[in-house]
Design a protein around this motif. Structure first.
Motif, short mmCIF file in Angstrom:
data_model
loop_
_atom_site.label_atom_id
_atom_site.label_comp_id
_atom_site.label_asym_id
_atom_site.label_seq_id
_atom_site.Cartn_x
_atom_site.Cartn_y
_atom_site.Cartn_z
N VAL A 13 24.32 -18.99 88.43
CA VAL A 13 25.76 -19.31 88.41
C VAL A 13 26.57 -18.09 88.00
O VAL A 13 27.65 -17.80 88.56
N LEU A 14 26.08 -17.34 87.01
CA LEU A 14 26.80 -16.14 86.57
C LEU A 14 26.88 -15.10 87.69
O LEU A 14 27.92 -14.43 87.86
N ILE A 15 25.79 -14.95 88.44
CA ILE A 15 25.81 -14.02 89.58
C ILE A 15 26.83 -14.49 90.62
O ILE A 15 27.58 -13.70 91.20
N TRP A 16 26.87 -15.80 90.84
CA TRP A 16 27.83 -16.38 91.80
C TRP A 16 29.27 -16.12 91.33
O TRP A 16 30.13 -15.69 92.12
N VAL A 17 29.54 -16.36 90.04
CA VAL A 17 30.88 -16.13 89.49
C VAL A 17 31.25 -14.65 89.60
O VAL A 17 32.37 -14.31 90.03
N ALA A 18 30.33 -13.78 89.24
CA ALA A 18 30.63 -12.34 89.29
C ALA A 18 30.86 -11.88 90.73
O ALA A 18 31.80 -11.12 91.01
#
Length: 302
Positions: free
Chosen positions: A66-71
């Motif tokens: 999810v963090l990779i997606w947000v970034a």
């Protein structure tokens, strides 16, 4: 000793003193002579297992994704036409909940999944017990189950549509057929893996059939059954996704298929997120059940 003393002019007392000093000293106490490894060579104990559990370890992987997606979305590295941003998905979630579509489709899918899972567990468990505890049962049941295992359940959809139509019966039947195989395979394998000495001990103690089932068969079959249940819940949701995209008028799969027709990527992602959440939640429930029922077992997982 006296001769050497006369050459260098030293007296015999001196030579005797030297002889005393040259005499090998008594062996001092060394730990290795007592079978104890010296402190300098003591090696630290090396752990061969995976080590202690990490708090919230199962959630770390999805959180990283999810963090990779947000970034990626925040830095415009991901094309929103390919994968909408998390905040766009959250907004779509809110719209689907506000108009009631998500709750209605979720309820329909849950009923189908629970019916198929329940029928599949019951049938798979009965077949595994009949085949695992009886040679006649094995001769009648194990062969057809192995044939079914070789035939993908989803490949049977056209045939089941001809036999059962395209209604709820066909959809629940497909989910049931997908659940039966893992429940049967792992429970049957666990039953056949019960130590023969336990059976001989039960016979020596003249244990009744009921006590034998409760005290020997059931504890021996539970680990295999729970492993099969983990595979079964996963196959249940996979089968549900497919059957709800075939002539369905409700359910999460129908919602995804309808969104594909209108090019609504956000709605498709919402459906997939719901499926992923249901799969993780189901697996978590089975893991919790496994932890409670098999608390007596010490394995690398603990």
């Amino acid at each position: 000793m006296t001769y050497l003393g006369s050459i260098d002019g030293r007296g015999p007392k001196l030579l005797e003193r030297e002889g005393a000093t040259n005499r090998p000293a008594p062996r001092s106490f060394e730990p290795r002579h007592a079978g104890i490894a010296p402190a300098s060579t003591t090696r630290k104990r090396r752990r061969l297992g995976p080590g202690p559990a990490i708090p919230f370890g199962l959630q770390i992987g999805p959180l990283v994704l999810v963090l990779i997606w947000v970034a990626g979305s925040g830095l415009s590295l991901i094309d929103p036409r390919v994968l909408p941003s998390p905040w766009a998905i959250a907004s779509t979630f809110g719209e689907l909940i506000a108009d009631g579509r998500l709750q209605s489709n979720f309820l329909t899918s849950s009923v189908r999944a629970l019916l198929g899972l329940g029928f599949g567990i019951a049938i798979g468990l009965l077949l595994a017990i009949a085949s695992g505890l009886s040679r006649v049962g094995e001769a009648l049941i194990d062969g057809p189950i192995q044939i079914k295992r070789a035939v993908p359940t989803l490949a049977m959809i056209p045939l089941l549509m001809l036999w059962l139509g395209i209604g709820e019966t066909m959809k629940v039947t497909i989910i049931t057929l997908g659940v039966i195989v893992p429940i049967y395979m792992h429970t049957h394998n666990a039953l056949r893996a019960i130590d023969e000495r336990y059976v001989e001990l039960a016979e020596t103690l003249r244990m009744s059939q009921r006590d034998f089932l409760l005290q020997v068969v059931l504890p021996g079959a539970v680990p295999g059954f729970l492993l099969g249940l983990r595979f079964a819940v996963t196959l249940c949701w996979v089968s549900l996704v497919v059957v709800e995209q075939i002539n369905a008028t409700s359910g999460l799969g129908y919602m995804i298929e309808l969104a594909r027709s209108y090019g609504q990527t956000q709605v498709i992602i919402v459906g997939l997120v719901v499926y992923a959440f249901l799969g993780l939640a189901s697996d978590g429930i089975v893991r919790l059940l496994e932890k409670r029922l098999l608390s007596w077992r010490r394995t690398l997982a603990h």
